[in-house]
Design an enzyme around this catalytic site. Structure first.
Site, PDB file in Angstrom:
ATOM      1  N   TYR A 180      -0.227   8.705   8.185  1.00 57.32           N
ATOM      2  CA  TYR A 180      -0.027   8.323   6.682  1.00 57.32           C
ATOM      3  C   TYR A 180      -0.742   9.484   6.058  1.00 57.32           C
ATOM      4  O   TYR A 180      -1.840   9.585   6.011  1.00 57.32           O
ATOM      5  CB  TYR A 180      -0.666   6.950   6.530  1.00 57.32           C
ATOM      6  N   HIS A 204      -9.258  -0.716  -5.815  1.00 55.98           N
ATOM      7  CA  HIS A 204      -8.004   0.152  -5.644  1.00 55.98           C
ATOM      8  C   HIS A 204      -6.879  -0.377  -6.275  1.00 55.98           C
ATOM      9  O   HIS A 204      -5.615   0.319  -6.316  1.00 55.98           O
ATOM     10  CB  HIS A 204      -7.816   0.264  -4.260  1.00 55.98           C
ATOM     11  N   THR A 257       2.441   5.541  -5.359  1.00 52.04           N
ATOM     12  CA  THR A 257       2.265   6.487  -4.494  1.00 52.04           C
ATOM     13  C   THR A 257       3.565   6.381  -3.352  1.00 52.04           C
ATOM     14  O   THR A 257       4.151   5.343  -3.450  1.00 52.04           O
ATOM     15  CB  THR A 257       1.037   6.097  -3.532  1.00 52.04           C
TER      16      THR A 257
END
Length: 753
Positions: free
Chosen positions: A565, A453, A578
């Site tokens: 979230y 990630h 993000t």
């Protein structure tokens, strides 16, 4: 060995008559072709840099400017207002040029400076235009005159077809919100989650922070925003991802199933976002740079992302053995049939793994510090370093899994859950979790991805995965007997088996990873009652609809609301990644409570959906809450000062972490003629030990796929139970909007999942 012999370009022997030189022309030819390919790639990169460097102009526009200036000079007119004469006066005396030659050279220099100035001016204008985001807040069909003018100007300045990175220097920088606005939005977001005393306490802490430390931290942050390209991204990458010492398997890496991946929403295509008809708004493509040839290498305190410019091979794992598979031969990319031929050679290889080789990948699945220590001790030299380099410098990693997975068998639902767990963590040692992404191919032909990630967010990998699978299915195709198309060069050297000398045991890392994997509870299910088509007929955003259903499902599951979230992107800005949408709002909580009491539900539903859309737009346009507070917290740590407010905010758990999987390239898929190519989406592990991770993909007009994860060790969570709550909440919301829907569902029981 044959491959070693082929690698020798020449041999020589010393005889009484002198040196006898033997050249291998085949080997020299291969070297020549490989070198030729390298030079072609260099030239191509230089060409692309020039084209993107002068965008929105074109290289040929330079010639137009030169000709125009020369023509005006020929007509006894000086468009430079004396600057050309000044340039001519300052030319070096050593230039042995005629008067006419000096004039032409001066015109060329002036034209080039004028051309570069025009490019900078156009780029500045484009950046100003792309800083306008009010278009996103306007209702469909009610576009203001200001936005129409803006859209026309954007189309004029970006009329040329761009390359992937053409817009990078024209994208605006992410703005730093004011302290006051961020604190007001934060307090609004937590009000429905706290009791009266708790909210008053947080309000007091926020006020003290704003009056004292907040303004000081904000000044440092604004200074960084002036100096850096993006005030968030580098700290986000380092402190959220690379400095984490816990396993990246499950906790950070995510997975994608056949035909698309996951997980941040809102993109339509990789480098553009469009809502105004005929106007394409660019997104930052910086994350694409590290897609291939990238590895996260462990460190004792922080990991490092390593990226190499190019790679001509992939690393392959099969039955405990590692191989290097070259995908280039003599400067050309192997055909699909040749790659199949090489993979078959790996499958047919009967050699056993060397001691410790089969479970070596568990080092990448466990805690980071032990892996860093072992890497330094056992993989810093010799054969282990050479083999590790082959894995880390590979374009990507491939696992040839000997299991069968997918939506299959008599119980496809259970098999989907197993498929998800396999992609998320496998056996904990048969994936290389440090690679930018790993392709997993199962025995029955199903496949999927596991992606690291830190280097990029999932839409980047999703775009690659969509293109790859669509190209494989609709363009490359297969022969009648199921083989890949193309010819085979049978002189291809076999894949290289990697060698290891492993005196260490990986049992500690494997035990940590196995415990983490066993604790994950995954549930994947398709919701077939309706999709975005019916939701849009109700004049609601499909994403807002699903988010409200998740709020309702969580309240029914736990009897309370929680901090939620939802991932949004900030790639409208340069190097943006993000932002968090706090989906649990005053409006959503009011609606859920009203629905349970059956009071004024319809109006509250629409109000909550509108609030969610507004929160999403604010997050996308740089007015989010959490990244700003995160960066203020980082500055406070650098200054060595404590903030009770920031400490409490950053420690709040996200018990419901959600994300929509975007379908970015619908033009590649013909779902009408090929409905079997329906995406299953992808998922991720739970963020909180006592919470849920939920991703969903709105595929086509009539189906939504959900991926739910939690932990077995928490007695209050159950992925299957929560999945049932989501399905019921979806049905209840649609019935509220359209009372006839319930009766229609009863009349068509075959449509129920």
């Amino acid at each position: 060995m044959a491959e070693a012999h082929q690698a020798v370009a020449f041999q020589f022997t010393i005889t009484p008559e002198g040196i006898d030189l033997h050249l291998s022309y085949q080997a020299l030819s291969q070297i020549y072709l490989s070198g030729l390919r390298s030079w072609k790639k260099r030239i191509s990169r230089i060409k692309n840099r020039i084209i993107k460097g002068v965008y929105p102009a074109s290289p040929s526009s330079w010639l137009f400017v030169v000709i125009a200036i020369l023509a005006t000079m020929y007509m006894q007119s000086d468009p430079s207002m004396g600057l050309i004469a000044k340039i001519r006066e300052h030319l070096p005396l050593s230039l042995s040029l005629s008067a006419q030659g000096q004039t032409v050279l001066s015109v060329l220099l002036f034209s080039t400076l004028l051309w570069l100035s025009l490019i900078l001016a156009l780029r500045f204008c484009l950046k100003l235009l792309l800083s306008y985001h009010r278009w996103m807040f306007e209702l469909h069909g009610r576009i203001s005159t200001k936005t129409k003018v803006w859209a026309t100007l954007v189309r004029l300045l970006s009329s040329r077809k761009p390359l992937l990175y053409s817009y990078q220097t024209s994208l605006p920088h992410l703005p730093v919100p004011s302290i006051k606005d961020t604190l007001e939005r934060y307090l609004e977001s937590v009000k429905p989650l706290l009791d009266v005393d708790g909210f008053q306490r947080m309000t007091r802490l926020a006020a003290e922070f704003e009056k004292s430390l907040g303004n000081r931290l904000q000044k440092y942050l604004k200074l960084k925003a002036l100096w850096a390209t993006n005030y968030v991204s580098d700290w986000w990458e380092e402190y959220v991802y690379l400095r984490s010492r816990s396993p990246i398997m499950v906790n950070s890496n995510y997975y994608g199933m056949v035909f698309i991946i996951l997980y941040c929403s809102t993109e339509n295509i990789l480098n553009s976002f469009s809502r105004i008809p005929g106007t394409v708004i660019p997104l930052c493509a910086a994350q694409c740079e590290r897609m291939f040839n990238t590895t996260r290498t462990p460190g004792e305190e922080t990991d490092v992302l390593q990226h190499w410019q190019d790679s001509e091979f992939v690393a392959v794992y099969h039955r405990g053995r590692y191989f290097r598979l070259w995908v280039y031969r003599a400067g050309r990319l192997l055909s699909p049939r040749e790659i199949q031929y090489q993979i078959q050679r790996i499958l047919d290889d009967p050699s056993p793994p060397s001691p410790g080789e089969d479970k070596l990948g568990a080092l990448t699945a466990g805690n980071r510090t032990p892996w860093a220590q072992m890497r330094k001790q056992f993989f810093s030299s010799g054969v282990n370093k050479r083999s590790l380099d082959c894995i880390e410098k590979a374009a990507f990693f491939v696992t040839l899994d000997d299991q069968e997975e997918g939506m299959m068998g008599e119980n496809p639902s259970v098999n989907l859950d197993r498929y998800a767990k396999s992609l998320l963590h496998g056996k904990c040692y048969d994936r290389w979790f440090d690679k930018s992404f790993s392709v997993v191919v199962y025995k029955n032909g199903k496949n999927g991805l596991n992606a690291e990630h830190s280097w990029a967010d999932a839409p980047i990998v999703a775009h690659l995965w969509e293109f790859t699978l669509a190209t494989d299915a609709f363009h490359l195709g297969y022969t009648a007997d199921g083989n890949c198309k193309g010819e085979i060069e049978h002189s291809l050297p076999p894949p290289q088996r990697l060698s290891w000398d492993i005196p260490l045991q990986v049992s500690e890392s494997l035990a940590v990873a196995q415990a983490l994997a066993d604790d994950v509870d995954c549930h994947v299910f398709p919701f077939r009652e309706f999709g975005k088509g019916r939701i849009k007929k109700m004049k609601l955003s499909p994403d807002s609809f699903v988010q409200l259903a998740l709020q309702l499902a969580y309240y029914r599951d736990r009897g309370t609301f929680c901090l939620t979230y939802e991932a949004s992107m900030t790639r409208l800005f340069r190097e943006g990644r993000t932002e968090t949408v706090r989906s649990s709002s005053n409006e959503s909580c009011a609606f859920v409570l009203a629905l349970e009491d059956r009071e004024h539900c319809h109006k509250l539903l629409r109000k909550a959906a509108e609030k969610h859309q507004n929160l999403y737009r604010l997050a996308m346009t740089g007015s989010g809450i959490d990244r700003h507070l995160f960066c203020l917290y980082v500055v406070s740590k650098y200054l060595g000062v404590e903030s009770p407010f920031l400490k409490e905010v950053l420690s709040e758990p996200w018990r419901l972490s959600t994300s929509q999987t975007p379908v970015q390239q619908m033009e590649l898929f013909d779902l009408v003629n090929h409905p079997e190519f329906i995406s299953l989406g992808g998922g991720f592990g739970p963020v909180a030990d006592d919470g849920y991770g939920v991703s969903y993909i709105i595929m086509g007009e009539e189906m939504i796929n959900f991926h739910v994860s939690c932990k077995h060790s928490c007695t209050e969570t159950d992925s299957h139970k929560f999945g049932s709550q989501i399905s019921q909440a979806m049905m209840d919301l649609m019935t509220l909007l359209n009372p006839d829907f319930k009766e229609a569902t009863k009349a068509n029981p075959d449509k129920q999942s």
